[in-house]
Each structure stands twice: as structure tokens, then as C-alpha cells.
Design an enzyme around this catalytic site. Structure first.
Site, PDB file in Angstrom:
ATOM      1  N   HIS A 111      -3.279   6.407   2.915  1.00 42.99           N
ATOM      2  CA  HIS A 111      -2.172   5.969   3.781  1.00 42.99           C
ATOM      3  C   HIS A 111      -1.125   7.060   3.996  1.00 42.99           C
ATOM      4  O   HIS A 111       0.072   6.778   4.092  1.00 42.99           O
ATOM      5  CB  HIS A 111      -1.501   4.731   3.189  1.00 42.99           C
ATOM      6  CG  HIS A 111      -1.677   3.490   4.006  1.00 42.99           C
ATOM      7  ND1 HIS A 111      -1.592   3.473   5.381  1.00 42.99           N
ATOM      8  CD2 HIS A 111      -1.915   2.208   3.650  1.00 42.99           C
ATOM      9  CE1 HIS A 111      -1.785   2.240   5.831  1.00 42.99           C
ATOM     10  NE2 HIS A 111      -1.981   1.451   4.802  1.00 42.99           N
ATOM     11  N   CYS A 168       0.799  -1.236   0.000  1.00 44.65           N
ATOM     12  CA  CYS A 168       0.000   0.000   0.000  1.00 44.65           C
ATOM     13  C   CYS A 168       0.831   1.285   0.000  1.00 44.65           C
ATOM     14  O   CYS A 168       0.685   2.123  -0.884  1.00 44.65           O
ATOM     15  CB  CYS A 168      -0.936  -0.004   1.207  1.00 44.65           C
ATOM     16  SG  CYS A 168      -2.148  -1.353   1.190  1.00 44.65           S
TER      17      CYS A 168
END
Length: 473
Positions: free
Chosen positions: A106, A52
Site C-alpha cells: 500500500h 491497512c
């Protein structure tokens, strides 16, 4: 000069083969297929660092993982930075665009803007932080319902239908917030950049019941098991963990994971239909550059592996659809040159006639969308540091037709002919025939690594590593 809007739609952990338009006859993705029919599908799109945080750093900066300074989510690696000189939303904001993020990205800290004017977040795994979705859920969910009352962890391979009505699912919330921006909150005097970033089909594999039922009795492809993976990853004592990174689970558990995953993809596709309908209703569709992609794939038990971070197709090949504004008149439907997430930033900026910063290392994919014979890179290079295990730290090079993989901690290598073996079931690295071709691809990796001057290459040879590879940037 005419100005165009941008809609960047992103999923989390979405395999490249999980689009109907990619040739998967089982999965139903009618709205993404419609988008593909209006644009170009890039059949050999890759995430160069398939987890990610590093993948999103590449997307946001247009740089290679080495230059972003993030080579994975693991030992010694950095979190997502908030001090990059140039980011995709930042350059668009400077050019007068209204920039908005909805969903997952993120960032670190989570509320860092990184060039966006505003963010509405669906995040997890941050201590002492509540995302906007969590705040909304706790305010509106019935009774004392919890977001994960079904009991499935963020990285579990266990799957079941969502435990509440569909309206409470994060996928629906992400689209509702995106529609609020398009219909209510955007500055209509400006062109916009909207990034709609779903937190699924990443586990938990928990689609609403209707989408679970759609696949519960279907014959879903895979998992693809190989002789080499049986030797490396059939570790019963490790497979008992519900969040194991490798090992053989039961056939029923694997089937249920795939049912949940496929249902999650189709659920997202259905919600994307609302976004596209909104653009059309407001007469924005033709004047909007629309890109659909993901940060990386999901092994789903292929080669007895789970989640991501691997060089294999299930982990590193991603979907990429690009619908250019209508007056660009791009007729090509499928491009098979190797492209990567770092290509999205220059593609968007050049399409909008916004200057591309010198820091950007990607290339504008419109070049090969418009002309199949246009000059392009011959291959892409990818890597990932230690995450689940040091033995999985990897380097790879591929053009979508051949792939060479090197494991720095063990000095092992693999080689696959993807044209004949797209599921990578036959490792050719030990075969006597084809040694020249393997040496050719190995030399490409050596060329990529030797300029780093960090001990990976010496005298034109790859050097086994005892410590994790860490970028100095």
C-alpha cells in the site's frame, strides 16, 4: 560477526485468534504451528491503528501512528508517505542486505521503494495502475477470465470459492514470486531481507475449492454477538449493503463468510509451507530470522461489525510469531506481554546488530522472548480516525487483560475484562463495581493524549471532538 537473513511474512486482515496454535481447534494452520514450535508466539500482539495503510506505516518505520502522521484510512488522513527518513528495508539496505518486497504494501505511489531494492506487487484500488499480479494474470489466465469474475467486491462479506484453478490465485502467485527471489534473483553474496506480503485473507473471501470444502461443513466459532452491539449496530437498512460496515446479515451469509475466511487462512498456510521448505532445502532456515504477522484483524460479523478499524479484539489483535536464528537458543514458546507492530523494526535491526535509528519508538521483543520476567511496557495505546462513520473514531488502551475504549465523537466509553470475557461481550463501563479500575485505565489514556496539545485533553479530562483527529507530523 555472523550475519543472518530475514524473512518477514505478512498477511492482510488476519485475526489473532485464527491460528491453531492460538487455541483455535477448528482452523488448520500446520506450517505456522510448526513455525511457532520453533520460535515464540506473542499472544497479546496488537495493531495500534487497525487498517491497512496506517498499520503498514507503523511496521515500516517502527513509529507510533501519531508520529507516522497516518491515523487511519478516512477523512483528512494522509496516504502512505514515501519520504520517511528511516524505514526497515532502508536501514537493512544501508547495512548491505539485499531487500525485496513481494505482494501488498500500500505504498503511495505504488512503485515507491521506501528502502527496498525491488518490489513485485499485488495491489488493488489504485486508479490507473496495474500491479504485477494483474499483468501476469491477464497474460496467463484462460480465455477472457477476469481476476474478480466471481463478482465479489474488495470489501464484500459475500463469499464463494475461487473461480479458476488454484495456480491463478494471488496467494499462489505471491509465493511463486518469493521463491523466484530465493532461488534465482537474489544476490547470493549478500544476506537478504525478503518481505512476503499476502493480499488475503482480506476479502474477497475466495479460497480455492479444496480449502472452501475443508470448512464448508465444520462448526466455525462465532460470530460473537452482545447486548451492547445489538443496541448500537443492528441497523437493518444499512445491513442490506454487501459492503456494509455494520448490521445483521443472515446466519447463512455469516457462516459462508467465515468458511471463505478460514479457507483463505489455511490456503496461505499451505503456501507458506513452500517458503519454509525452500529455506530448509537451501540450508538457510537455521540462519534466518523469520517473523509472521498481519496488519490488523477482521470482525467477520462479531458484534454485528465487518472489516476493521475498531478497537475490539477481532479487529486489533493480530498473530505474531518470531523464529530467531538457531544459535540464539531462545527457549520460551509463548510471551504474553503486550507487543505491537512498531516492535518489529527494532527487533529485526537489533537481532542483526544493525543500528536502530532514533526515530524508532518500538522495542526489541527478544528481551521478553528470552526472559519472561524482563521489564516491558505495561500496556499499548491504539487509535483510529473516522473511516466508515465518525461515531467509530476511537482511542483505546490495553494490556491484553483489560481494555478501555473511548469514542471521541460521542464521548462514549467501554471497558472489558478480557481475562473473563475474551470476546468482549460484556461492557463493564456502566457497572457500579469496578469504577476505580476503569478510572485507572482512563487515566492511562489521558496520559497518552495530553502531550499532543491538540484539544483531546483538558484539566485531566477527555474532551469530546467535533472534527476528525489529524496528526501534524
Amino acid at each position: 560477526m555472523k550475519k543472518y537473513n530475514v524473512l518477514l511474512i505478512m498477511t492482510d486482515q488476519h485475526r489473532g485468534d485464527c491460528l491453531h496454535s492460538d487455541g483455535n481447534e477448528t482452523i488448520q494452520t500446520p506450517y505456522l504451528d510448526h513455525l511457532a514450535s520453533d520460535g515464540v508466539r506473542f499472544s497479546h500482539a496488537y495493531s495500534a491503528c487497525p487498517s491497512c495503510i496506517p498499520a503498514r506505516a507503523v511496521l515500516m518505520t517502527g513509529q507510533t501512528p501519531w508520529k507516522t502522521g497516518i491515523l487511519g484510512m478516512g477523512e483528512g488522513q494522509k496516504p502512505m508517505r514515501s519520504d520517511y527518513l528511516h524505514t526497515l528495508p532502508g536501514e537493512l539496505a544501508k547495512a548491505g542486505y539485499h531487500t525485496q518486497l513481494v505482494g501488498k504494501m500500500h505504498f503511495n505511489p505504488p512503485r515507491a521503494l521506501n528502502g527496498f531494492h525491488n518490489t513485485v506487487l499485488d495491489e488493488h484500488d489504485y486508479p490507473d495502475f496495474k500491479s504485477d499480479y494483474q499483468i501476469w494474470f491477464e497474460k496467463n489466465a484462460p480465455g477472457e477470465s477476469a481476476m474478480r469474475e466471481h463478482g465479489i467486491g474488495w470489501n464484500d462479506m459475500i463469499a464463494r470459492p475461487f473461480h479458476l484453478p488454484e495456480v491463478f490465485h494471488p496467494t499462489n502467485w505471491t509465493v511463486r514470486e518469493s521463491l523466484k527471489f530465493l532461488n534465482i534473483r537474489r544476490d547470493v553474496t549478500k544476506t537478504f531481507f525478503l518481505c512476503t506480503s499476502f493480499i488475503r485473507p482480506h476479502s474477497p473471501y475466495d479460497p480455492p475449492r479444496d480449502y472452501w470444502d475443508m470448512y464448508s461443513t465444520r462448526n466455525i466459532p462465532g460470530p460473537f454477538i452482545s447486548e451492547w452491539s445489538e443496541k448500537l449496530h443492528n441497523i437493518p437498512e444499512e445491513a442490506v449493503r454487501t459492503d456494509a460496515w455494520h448490521g445483521k446479515r443472515s446466519d447463512e451469509e455469516i457462516r459462508r463468510a467465515r468458511v471463505g475466511y478460514y479457507g483463505s487462512v489455511t490456503h496461505i498456510d499451505n503456501q507458506i509451507g513452500f517458503l519454509l521448505a525452500c529455506l530448509k532445502k537451501n540450508q538457510l532456515y537455521d540462519d534466518t530470522l523469520i517473523i509472521f504477522t498481519s496488519d490488523h484483524g477482521d470482525m467477520l460479523g462479531d458484534h454485528l461489525l465487518w472489516r476493521k478499524t475498531y478497537a475490539y479484539e477481532s479487529s486489533t489483535r493480530i498473530p505474531l510469531l518470531v523464529k530467531f536464528p538457531g544459535d540464539f537458543n531462545i527457549s520460551r514458546k509463548v510471551a504474553d506481554q503486550p507487543v505491537e507492530l512498531r516492535d518489529i523494526m527494532p527487533t529485526i535491526l537489533e537481532t542483526l546488530s544493525v543500528p536502530v535509528p532514533d526515530t524508532v519508538e518500538g522495542k526489541n521483543v527478544m528481551k521478553i522472548a528470552a526472559d519472561k520476567n524482563a521489564g516491558w511496557r505495561e500496556y499499548i495505546h491504539g487509535e483510529h480516525c473516522r473511516c466508515y462513520s465518525p461515531v467509530q473514531e476511537m482511542q483505546f488502551v490495553t494490556d491484553g487483560k483489560r481494555k478501555y475504549i473511548w469514542f471521541p465523537r460521542t464521548d462514549a466509553e467501554q471497558f472489558f475484562n478480557l481475562e473473563n470475557d475474551p470476546q468482549e461481550q460484556y461492557d463493564l463501563s456502566g457497572e457500579k463495581t469496578g469504577r476505580d479500575e476503569i478510572a485507572f485505565w482512563k487515566a492511562r489514556l489521558i496520559k497518552e493524549l495530553e502531550s499532543r496539545n491538540c484539544g483531546l485533553v483538558k484539566n485531566q479530562r477527555l474532551i469530546r471532538q467535533d472534527k476528525p483527529i489529524i496528526s501534524p507530523w
